[in-house]
Scaffold this active site. Structure first.
Site, mmCIF file in Angstrom:
data_model
loop_
_atom_site.group_PDB
_atom_site.id
_atom_site.type_symbol
_atom_site.label_atom_id
_atom_site.label_comp_id
_atom_site.label_asym_id
_atom_site.label_seq_id
_atom_site.Cartn_x
_atom_site.Cartn_y
_atom_site.Cartn_z
ATOM 1 N N ASP A 128 0.822 -1.220 0.000
ATOM 2 C CA ASP A 128 0.000 0.000 0.000
ATOM 3 C C ASP A 128 0.852 1.265 0.000
ATOM 4 O OD1 ASP A 128 -2.417 -1.661 0.414
ATOM 5 O OD2 ASP A 128 -1.600 -1.921 2.426
ATOM 6 N N HIS A 154 -4.532 -1.725 -5.459
ATOM 7 C CA HIS A 154 -3.826 -0.452 -5.524
ATOM 8 C C HIS A 154 -4.734 0.587 -6.156
ATOM 9 C CE1 HIS A 154 -2.524 -3.179 -8.790
ATOM 10 N NE2 HIS A 154 -2.700 -2.148 -9.590
#
Length: 429
Positions: free
Chosen positions: A13, A41
């Protein structure tokens, strides 16, 4: 042209999607070398937010050919749902290609993933339940089903029979579940064959031929360094190798053809799921970073655990991946914090460790040793050079660069593609 690899330098992340999107207009191919639809994502293009899971972020770059590499595990149902979702928003997915050697996630992999996590109870890893781990287990055990098998019904049936012979014993006798029929799985895979066929390629040949022709290939790693099954915080890791070496294996591009290894790292640290996290915050500041940074998983919606920047991790990630550059993201999230701690070393049972502890036990005992930096209150989202940053923000960035041991070539100051300070060109410099 040589190849370029992008790798997450923390626990995922970090903003790899933004980095890929920023470079996507300048590359010819973007390949995803590992993982499946377990690693989400977010990419922001023209103010529009796209949440991607299985597809490479390069799918949104009109000039690049996005490829799902041989090192991935592909859930075909999820793949086409994601494609349909993008096309419904006007995105062009026609260039997407999938390696014939990529493995497939079967419905029984997802069942096993979920029941195993429940069975483990307090010892659960905290997987997404998408069946990624069980699919990789089958790959290593030579029980896996590959993309190419969907086009040969006889081979497909043989492989499903072989895999289910073992899986049904486990499901029925250990987990008290019903057995799964061979026909059910064969029919499931065959239902995708016609739509899948035009996408399938020999990705190793295509990518290496592109490099021979002077094209630029960007390898977009999923997950991150400390989720790597070999180099991560084992056993709280993923089932593949989302490091620079793994990108080479998962794309079929030899390591000597990689010219740049770019680490993507947040200006603070986050983690989803279980596992050690030395700088984790359990107070209001942790909640502030979570809220301000929008730290919630793309895939699961789970809140991310938040903590301060860890330079020990950054140095180790650089060593493991051979980083030539760091791309720092979310510097803007720290705006308004009066004093910002940075972990420069660990205290492990009274002993200072400037580098990553060798054992799992030591890392679990690691307590951060902090240095403190003055914060800033000015809006930095419009900054496009280091000189545009407030003095304290610039000092913070330069300090992190020195502590991390790798040059900072780009700094994200907002979610949009253009909200980036480029210090060094990430392709040609």
């Amino acid at each position: 042209m040589p190849a370029i690899v992008i790798v997450g330098a923390q626990w995922g992340d970090e903003g790899k999607g933004k980095a890929t999107d920023l470079l996507g207009g300048r590359v010819d191919y973007v390949v995803k070398p590992n993982g499946g639809n377990n690693a989400g994502h977010t990419v922001v293009v023209g103010g529009e937010k796209y949440e991607l899971k299985l597809l490479p972020a390069g799918i949104l770059s009109p000039n690049a050919v996005p490829i799902i590499g041989n090192g991935c595990v592909v859930n075909l149902e999820a793949l086409f749902q994601e494609i349909d979702g993008l096309e419904a928003r006007g995105a062009d997915t026609s260039k997407l290609r999938v390696s014939a050697n990529a493995h497939l996630v079967a419905p029984y992999h997802q069942v096993l993933d979920k029941v195993t996590e429940r069975f483990l109870g307090s010892r659960a890893i905290g997987t997404t339940g998408r069946g990624i781990g069980p699919a990789y287990m089958d790959k290593v055990a030579r029980l896996g089903i590959r993309v190419q098998d969907v086009f040969d019904a006889s081979i497909l049936r043989q492989k499903v029979e072989g895999s289910l012979r073992q899986k049904n014993e486990l499901l029925v006798k250990v987990y008290n579940r019903r057995d799964i029929e061979v026909d059910e799985i064969v029919d499931y895979f065959l239902s995708f064959a016609e739509r899948l066929r035009p996408l399938v390629i020999d990705s190793t040949y295509v990518l290496n031929t592109a490099l021979d022709e002077g094209k630029v290939v960007l390898m977009e790693g999923g997950q991150a360094t400390f989720l790597d099954v070999d180099h991560g915080t084992y056993p709280f890791v993923t089932s593949s190798n989302p490091t620079a070496g793994g990108a080479s294996v998962g794309s079929g591009i030899g390591p000597t053809r990689i010219s740049r290894s770019i680490g993507i790292i947040k200006a603070y640290t986050t983690r989803v799921g279980a596992g050690p996290f030395p700088t984790e915050l359990f107070d209001e500041m942790g909640m502030y970073l979570q809220k301000t940074g929008g730290e919630f998983g793309v895939n699961t919606g789970r809140p991310r655990r938040c903590g301060w920047y860890d330079a020990v991790l950054a140095r180790h990630a650089s060593r493991v991946n051979g980083f030539t550059d760091y791309f720092v993201t979310k510097l803007d999230v720290l705006t308004g914090i009066e004093q910002i701690p940075v972990c420069v070393a660990y205290d492990v049972d009274g002993v200072r460790h400037d580098e990553m502890p060798m054992t799992q036990t030591e890392f679990h005992h690691a307590k951060p040793i902090f240095e403190y930096f003055e914060g800033w209150t000015e809006d930095i989202t419009g900054a496009r050079t280091l000189e545009d940053l407030p003095e304290n923000a610039k000092n913070y960035v330069l300090a992190l660069e020195k502590l991390s041991g790798t040059r900072f070539s780009a700094i994200g100051v907002g979610p949009d593609r253009d909200q980036t300070i480029v210090v060094n060109d990430l392709i040609n410099d």
